[in-house]
Design a protein around this motif. Structure first.
Motif, short mmCIF file in Angstrom:
data_model
loop_
_atom_site.label_atom_id
_atom_site.label_comp_id
_atom_site.label_asym_id
_atom_site.label_seq_id
_atom_site.Cartn_x
_atom_site.Cartn_y
_atom_site.Cartn_z
N GLN A 300 0.85 -1.20 0.00
CA GLN A 300 0.00 0.00 0.00
C GLN A 300 0.88 1.25 0.00
OE1 GLN A 300 -3.43 -0.25 0.19
NE2 GLN A 300 -3.48 -2.46 0.52
N PRO A 301 0.54 2.25 -0.81
CA PRO A 301 1.37 3.45 -0.84
C PRO A 301 1.25 4.25 0.46
CG PRO A 301 -0.59 3.76 -2.19
CD PRO A 301 -0.62 2.33 -1.72
N GLY A 302 2.36 4.79 0.90
CA GLY A 302 2.34 5.68 2.07
C GLY A 302 2.30 4.97 3.40
N LEU A 303 2.47 3.64 3.39
CA LEU A 303 2.46 2.90 4.66
C LEU A 303 3.81 2.23 4.89
CD1 LEU A 303 -1.00 1.04 4.70
CD2 LEU A 303 -0.46 3.35 5.48
N ARG A 304 4.22 2.20 6.15
CA ARG A 304 5.42 1.44 6.52
C ARG A 304 5.00 0.46 7.62
NH1 ARG A 304 9.70 3.55 10.56
NH2 ARG A 304 11.03 1.72 10.67
N VAL A 305 5.28 -0.80 7.38
CA VAL A 305 4.80 -1.85 8.30
C VAL A 305 5.96 -2.33 9.16
CG1 VAL A 305 3.61 -4.07 8.42
CG2 VAL A 305 3.26 -2.58 6.45
N VAL A 315 1.54 0.10 11.98
CA VAL A 315 1.77 0.65 10.65
C VAL A 315 1.93 2.16 10.75
CG1 VAL A 315 0.81 0.84 8.31
CG2 VAL A 315 0.30 -1.19 9.69
N GLN A 316 2.97 2.64 10.10
CA GLN A 316 3.18 4.10 10.06
C GLN A 316 2.57 4.61 8.75
OE1 GLN A 316 7.28 5.30 9.80
NE2 GLN A 316 6.88 7.24 10.84
N SER A 317 1.86 5.71 8.84
CA SER A 317 1.16 6.23 7.67
C SER A 317 1.69 7.62 7.35
CB SER A 317 -0.34 6.31 8.00
OG SER A 317 -1.00 7.12 7.08
N LYS A 362 -10.30 -8.05 2.77
CA LYS A 362 -11.26 -6.93 2.77
C LYS A 362 -10.58 -5.66 3.28
CE LYS A 362 -15.52 -9.49 3.38
NZ LYS A 362 -16.46 -10.03 4.30
N LEU A 363 -9.75 -5.83 4.31
CA LEU A 363 -9.02 -4.67 4.83
C LEU A 363 -8.09 -4.12 3.74
CD1 LEU A 363 -7.93 -2.81 7.15
CD2 LEU A 363 -6.23 -4.59 7.59
N LEU A 364 -7.38 -5.01 3.08
CA LEU A 364 -6.42 -4.56 2.06
C LEU A 364 -7.15 -3.85 0.91
CD1 LEU A 364 -4.02 -7.65 2.09
CD2 LEU A 364 -3.56 -5.38 3.03
N ARG A 368 -6.65 -0.03 -0.17
CA ARG A 368 -6.33 0.32 -1.56
C ARG A 368 -7.28 1.39 -2.06
NH1 ARG A 368 -4.89 -4.90 -2.40
NH2 ARG A 368 -7.00 -5.58 -2.85
N ASP A 369 -8.55 1.21 -1.70
CA ASP A 369 -9.57 2.17 -2.12
C ASP A 369 -9.28 3.56 -1.53
OD1 ASP A 369 -12.11 2.91 -3.20
OD2 ASP A 369 -12.87 2.89 -1.13
N ARG A 370 -8.90 3.59 -0.26
CA ARG A 370 -8.68 4.89 0.40
C ARG A 370 -7.34 5.50 0.05
NH1 ARG A 370 -13.13 5.95 0.15
NH2 ARG A 370 -12.21 7.97 0.42
N LEU A 371 -6.32 4.64 -0.14
CA LEU A 371 -4.96 5.17 -0.32
C LEU A 371 -4.59 5.25 -1.81
CD1 LEU A 371 -3.21 3.14 2.55
CD2 LEU A 371 -3.99 5.51 2.63
N GLY A 372 -5.42 4.64 -2.64
CA GLY A 372 -5.25 4.80 -4.09
C GLY A 372 -4.12 4.04 -4.70
N SER A 373 -3.87 2.78 -4.26
CA SER A 373 -2.81 2.02 -4.93
C SER A 373 -3.42 1.21 -6.07
CB SER A 373 -2.13 1.07 -3.96
OG SER A 373 -3.03 0.13 -3.46
#
Ligand SMILES: Cc1ncc(COP(=O)(O)O)c(C=O)c1O
Length: 373
Positions: A300-305, A315-317, A362-364, A368-373
């Motif tokens: 996911q873009p913008g996330l660091r796990v 997760v860092q956002s 479902k979470l992923l 994706r929907d919210r973060l736009g990957s």
């Protein structure tokens, strides 16, 4: 309604999402998604008739079962009304016997509550850089290697009356403290409490390398606290136990209500600790679901796990989490755990529990929907 400081507040989430609490897919409380074991349900059914009597205040049979599970004499075990109750008594001990109690932060919120309840002096020791892997000495995997020489311990209070309250694996990062560090604490502090609420999830081949349970009989200054809440999916029943020197546990029993654990919880505890089929199914689910969720989150873009040994990920956002949390609730009825109750983390972190493979998908998809990957 106030923003909750614990995960799993479905009432709050449902109000925000505009739906019924049962419609929320909850990633905020890290509970085994396999649900209450069938052995637990059978134990509850078999004990309903016993509710007209008080529970056995010595919890003899439950202590035997826990003792057998760990290979420890039952005298070294005290069941409690969730780990939370036992944390309270451990903190009373720390407040009574220690001039200062070291608390590694960020820390589970309840530690501060329990320590302050008994006017303990808290010595916060921030491990943020090490936990996040920003410290060059700390490993980037799920084990937190704290060099003991030159020692972090040297920076901590030097009194002969110092205590420490540690969480292993650590909530909210899921990191394991390595054995050498824990042993250094046990041999240099006069009071050590280790909360292993999530240790059951650590696969059996690693568990014994990290759990401090085998040390308890060797170190009378050590208390280990375990919870059945997470692994056996029973937060509503309330059952945990402390493993410590019998003298200490006798003292706690004198402080508390004689029937802290109700009849149904005691019967369930005995049943589930012997439920090897459920334990194996949980480890199989964990081994399959965890790498899939970790990889999916990393894409996911913008996330660091952060690598985690537990059944959750921190997760860092790169964007504010409360807004993301609200969007996930309103658009997808998905609840993630913001980390605002960990003041060191602020609004750029969230924690998600490991759920079933399809729920994790479902979470992923929602992310994706919210973060736009
Ligand atoms: C680290 C940690 N310890 C203890 C507890 C409390 O466990 P219990 O439900 O057994 O009281 C929690 C609950 O979230 C927790 O996260």
């Amino acid at each position: 309604m106030n923003r909750p400081t614990h995960g799993g507040n479905l009432q709050w989430a449902a109000t925000l999402a505009g739906c019924e609490p049962h419609a929320i897919l909850d990633f905020s409380a890290s509970i085994n998604p396999l649900g209450l074991p069938s052995s637990a349900i059978a134990a509850i059914q078999s004990q309903v008739a016993s509710l007209t009597s008080y529970p056995d205040p010595s919890y003899h049979s439950l202590r035997q079962a826990i003792g057998q599970h760990h290979g420890i004499d039952a005298d070294w075990i005290l069941p409690g009304n969730g780990a939370a109750e036992l944390i309270t008594w451990a903190c009373r001990d720390l407040a009574t016997h220690c001039l200062e109690t070291v608390l590694f932060t960020p820390a589970f919120n309840d530690y501060g509550r329990a320590l302050r309840a008994f006017q303990a002096t808290i010595y916060p020791c921030c491990l943020l850089d090490r936990l996040l892997g920003n410290d060059p000495d700390s490993a980037s995997d799920d084990i937190l290697n704290i060099p003991t020489d030159p020692s972090l311990l040297a920076t901590l209070p030097n009194s002969h009356r110092r205590g420490v309250l540690l969480n292993n694996p650590h909530n909210p990062t899921g990191k394991l403290f390595d054995r050498a560090f824990v042993e250094a604490l046990v041999t240099t502090f006069n009071w050590v409490v280790i909360d292993e609420a999530f240790m059951d999830f650590v696969p059996p081949d690693r568990h014994d390398q990290f759990s401090a349970v085998p040390w308890v009989e060797r170190y009378p200054n050590l208390v280990v606290i375990r919870s059945l809440t997470k692994f056996y999916a029973m937060p509503g029943l309330r059952l945990g136990y402390a493993i410590a020197h019998p003298d200490r546990l006798r003292q706690w029993q004198q402080w508390r209500d004689p029937w802290s654990v109700n009849t149904l919880s005691a019967a369930v505890g005995e049943a589930v600790l012997q439920d090897t089929a459920y334990q194996q199914a949980t480890h199989a689910w964990f081994a399959q679901a965890k790498p899939l969720l970790e990889t999916g989150l990393r894409q996911q873009p913008g996330l660091r796990v952060l690598p985690s040994a537990a059944n959750f990920f921190l997760v860092q956002s790169d964007r504010s989490v409360p807004a993301l949390q609200q969007q996930l609730l309103q658009q997808h009825q998905i609840l993630i755990r913001d980390c605002l109750s960990f003041p060191e983390l602020g609004d750029r972190y969230f924690r998600v529990a490991l759920r079933t493979v399809s729920e994790n998908q479902k979470l992923l998809a929602a992310l994706r929907d919210r973060l736009g990957s």
